[in-house]
Design a protein around this motif. Structure first.
Motif, PDB file in Angstrom:
ATOM      1  N   ASP A 180       9.099   7.921   3.153  1.00 23.13           N
ATOM      2  CA  ASP A 180       8.484   8.550   4.320  1.00 23.13           C
ATOM      3  C   ASP A 180       7.526   9.627   3.824  1.00 23.13           C
ATOM      4  O   ASP A 180       7.896  10.450   2.984  1.00 23.13           O
ATOM      5  CB  ASP A 180       9.545   9.192   5.216  1.00 23.13           C
ATOM      6  CG  ASP A 180      10.412   8.164   5.907  1.00 23.13           C
ATOM      7  OD1 ASP A 180       9.888   7.082   6.215  1.00 23.13           O
ATOM      8  OD2 ASP A 180      11.591   8.448   6.141  1.00 23.13           O
ATOM      9  N   PHE A 181       6.323   9.605   4.347  1.00 25.23           N
ATOM     10  CA  PHE A 181       5.314  10.595   3.970  1.00 25.23           C
ATOM     11  C   PHE A 181       4.709  11.215   5.215  1.00 25.23           C
ATOM     12  O   PHE A 181       4.453  10.523   6.206  1.00 25.23           O
ATOM     13  CB  PHE A 181       4.175   9.946   3.168  1.00 25.23           C
ATOM     14  CG  PHE A 181       4.443   9.822   1.709  1.00 25.23           C
ATOM     15  CD1 PHE A 181       4.106  10.841   0.838  1.00 25.23           C
ATOM     16  CD2 PHE A 181       5.040   8.677   1.199  1.00 25.23           C
ATOM     17  CE1 PHE A 181       4.338  10.725  -0.507  1.00 25.23           C
ATOM     18  CE2 PHE A 181       5.287   8.552  -0.150  1.00 25.23           C
ATOM     19  CZ  PHE A 181       4.938   9.577  -1.009  1.00 25.23           C
TER      20      PHE A 181
ATOM     21  N   LEU B 197      -3.937   0.786  -0.847  1.00 26.92           N
ATOM     22  CA  LEU B 197      -3.057   1.030   0.284  1.00 26.92           C
ATOM     23  C   LEU B 197      -3.418   0.030   1.381  1.00 26.92           C
ATOM     24  O   LEU B 197      -4.591  -0.141   1.709  1.00 26.92           O
ATOM     25  CB  LEU B 197      -3.244   2.467   0.777  1.00 26.92           C
ATOM     26  CG  LEU B 197      -2.139   3.115   1.572  1.00 26.92           C
ATOM     27  CD1 LEU B 197      -0.818   3.099   0.812  1.00 26.92           C
ATOM     28  CD2 LEU B 197      -2.506   4.540   1.918  1.00 26.92           C
ATOM     29  N   TRP B 198      -2.407  -0.652   1.902  1.00 20.18           N
ATOM     30  CA  TRP B 198      -2.591  -1.690   2.914  1.00 20.18           C
ATOM     31  C   TRP B 198      -1.833  -1.328   4.170  1.00 20.18           C
ATOM     32  O   TRP B 198      -0.778  -0.707   4.105  1.00 20.18           O
ATOM     33  CB  TRP B 198      -2.060  -3.026   2.407  1.00 20.18           C
ATOM     34  CG  TRP B 198      -2.766  -3.552   1.203  1.00 20.18           C
ATOM     35  CD1 TRP B 198      -2.662  -3.093  -0.082  1.00 20.18           C
ATOM     36  CD2 TRP B 198      -3.690  -4.629   1.157  1.00 20.18           C
ATOM     37  NE1 TRP B 198      -3.475  -3.832  -0.910  1.00 20.18           N
ATOM     38  CE2 TRP B 198      -4.110  -4.784  -0.178  1.00 20.18           C
ATOM     39  CE3 TRP B 198      -4.198  -5.490   2.123  1.00 20.18           C
ATOM     40  CZ2 TRP B 198      -5.005  -5.758  -0.576  1.00 20.18           C
ATOM     41  CZ3 TRP B 198      -5.099  -6.468   1.720  1.00 20.18           C
ATOM     42  CH2 TRP B 198      -5.501  -6.590   0.386  1.00 20.18           C
ATOM     43  N   ASN B 199      -2.336  -1.743   5.307  1.00 19.10           N
ATOM     44  CA  ASN B 199      -1.615  -1.640   6.564  1.00 19.10           C
ATOM     45  C   ASN B 199      -0.636  -2.814   6.585  1.00 19.10           C
ATOM     46  O   ASN B 199      -1.049  -3.973   6.616  1.00 19.10           O
ATOM     47  CB  ASN B 199      -2.579  -1.711   7.748  1.00 19.10           C
ATOM     48  CG  ASN B 199      -1.902  -1.548   9.072  1.00 19.10           C
ATOM     49  OD1 ASN B 199      -0.768  -1.956   9.268  1.00 19.10           O
ATOM     50  ND2 ASN B 199      -2.627  -0.959  10.018  1.00 19.10           N
ATOM     51  N   ALA B 200       0.659  -2.535   6.529  1.00 21.82           N
ATOM     52  CA  ALA B 200       1.667  -3.597   6.433  1.00 21.82           C
ATOM     53  C   ALA B 200       1.748  -4.425   7.715  1.00 21.82           C
ATOM     54  O   ALA B 200       2.180  -5.575   7.678  1.00 21.82           O
ATOM     55  CB  ALA B 200       3.034  -2.993   6.113  1.00 21.82           C
ATOM     56  N   ASP B 201       1.323  -3.870   8.838  1.00 22.80           N
ATOM     57  CA  ASP B 201       1.443  -4.591  10.104  1.00 22.80           C
ATOM     58  C   ASP B 201       0.360  -5.644  10.305  1.00 22.80           C
ATOM     59  O   ASP B 201       0.620  -6.696  10.867  1.00 22.80           O
ATOM     60  CB  ASP B 201       1.440  -3.607  11.270  1.00 22.80           C
ATOM     61  CG  ASP B 201       2.668  -2.708  11.259  1.00 22.80           C
ATOM     62  OD1 ASP B 201       3.747  -3.192  10.853  1.00 22.80           O
ATOM     63  OD2 ASP B 201       2.543  -1.531  11.634  1.00 22.80           O
TER      64      ASP B 201
ATOM     65  N   GLY C 189       4.161   6.610  12.522  1.00 24.58           N
ATOM     66  CA  GLY C 189       5.072   5.481  12.688  1.00 24.58           C
ATOM     67  C   GLY C 189       4.598   4.201  12.053  1.00 24.58           C
ATOM     68  O   GLY C 189       5.350   3.228  11.981  1.00 24.58           O
ATOM     69  N   ASP C 190       3.346   4.156  11.602  1.00 18.83           N
ATOM     70  CA  ASP C 190       2.828   2.944  10.965  1.00 18.83           C
ATOM     71  C   ASP C 190       3.475   2.724   9.605  1.00 18.83           C
ATOM     72  O   ASP C 190       3.927   3.668   8.957  1.00 18.83           O
ATOM     73  CB  ASP C 190       1.308   3.011  10.805  1.00 18.83           C
ATOM     74  CG  ASP C 190       0.565   2.767  12.098  1.00 18.83           C
ATOM     75  OD1 ASP C 190       1.213   2.390  13.097  1.00 18.83           O
ATOM     76  OD2 ASP C 190      -0.674   2.944  12.107  1.00 18.83           O
ATOM     77  N   ARG C 191       3.491   1.465   9.191  1.00 14.26           N
ATOM     78  CA  ARG C 191       4.028   1.089   7.880  1.00 14.26           C
ATOM     79  C   ARG C 191       2.863   0.719   6.968  1.00 14.26           C
ATOM     80  O   ARG C 191       2.001  -0.058   7.346  1.00 14.26           O
ATOM     81  CB  ARG C 191       4.987  -0.083   8.007  1.00 14.26           C
ATOM     82  CG  ARG C 191       6.215   0.254   8.819  1.00 14.26           C
ATOM     83  CD  ARG C 191       7.161  -0.924   8.978  1.00 14.26           C
ATOM     84  NE  ARG C 191       6.448  -2.090   9.477  1.00 14.26           N
ATOM     85  CZ  ARG C 191       6.599  -3.327   8.980  1.00 14.26           C
ATOM     86  NH1 ARG C 191       7.413  -3.549   8.003  1.00 14.26           N
ATOM     87  NH2 ARG C 191       5.927  -4.323   9.500  1.00 14.26           N
TER      88      ARG C 191
END
Length: 82
Positions: free
Chosen positions: A16-17, A53-57, A76-78
């Motif tokens: 968590d960051f 860095l990628w947007n996991a969603d 809240g984004d992954r």
């Protein structure tokens, strides 16, 4: 500041960051890598500039020159660090 979950497949761990959504992704990558290495007491192999860095969603890679806010990242984004 936004709170995101960052998964690092190389370590098979999530972190968590709390990040400044106005900073460029390229700047944040170095800081994120350094903090994870400190926590895991490891040394990063290779060049920190090679991290992505990628947007996991949605599977989109984040532009290094754009801020998290400009990339549409919200609390809240992954994210995925590779």
């Amino acid at each position: 500041m936004i709170l995101v979950d960052i998964w690092v497949p190389a370590l098979d761990k999530s972190y968590d960051f709390q990040l400044d959504e106005n900073l460029a992704v390229g700047v944040l990558l170095g800081e994120i890598g350094e903090l994870i290495c400190q926590k895991e007491q490891c040394r990063m192999k290779g060049n920190a500039a090679d991290l992505m860095l990628w947007n996991a969603d949605n599977g989109m890679r984040l532009n290094l020159q754009s801020s998290l806010g400009e990339c549409g990242i919200r609390s809240g984004d992954r994210l995925l660090l590779v």
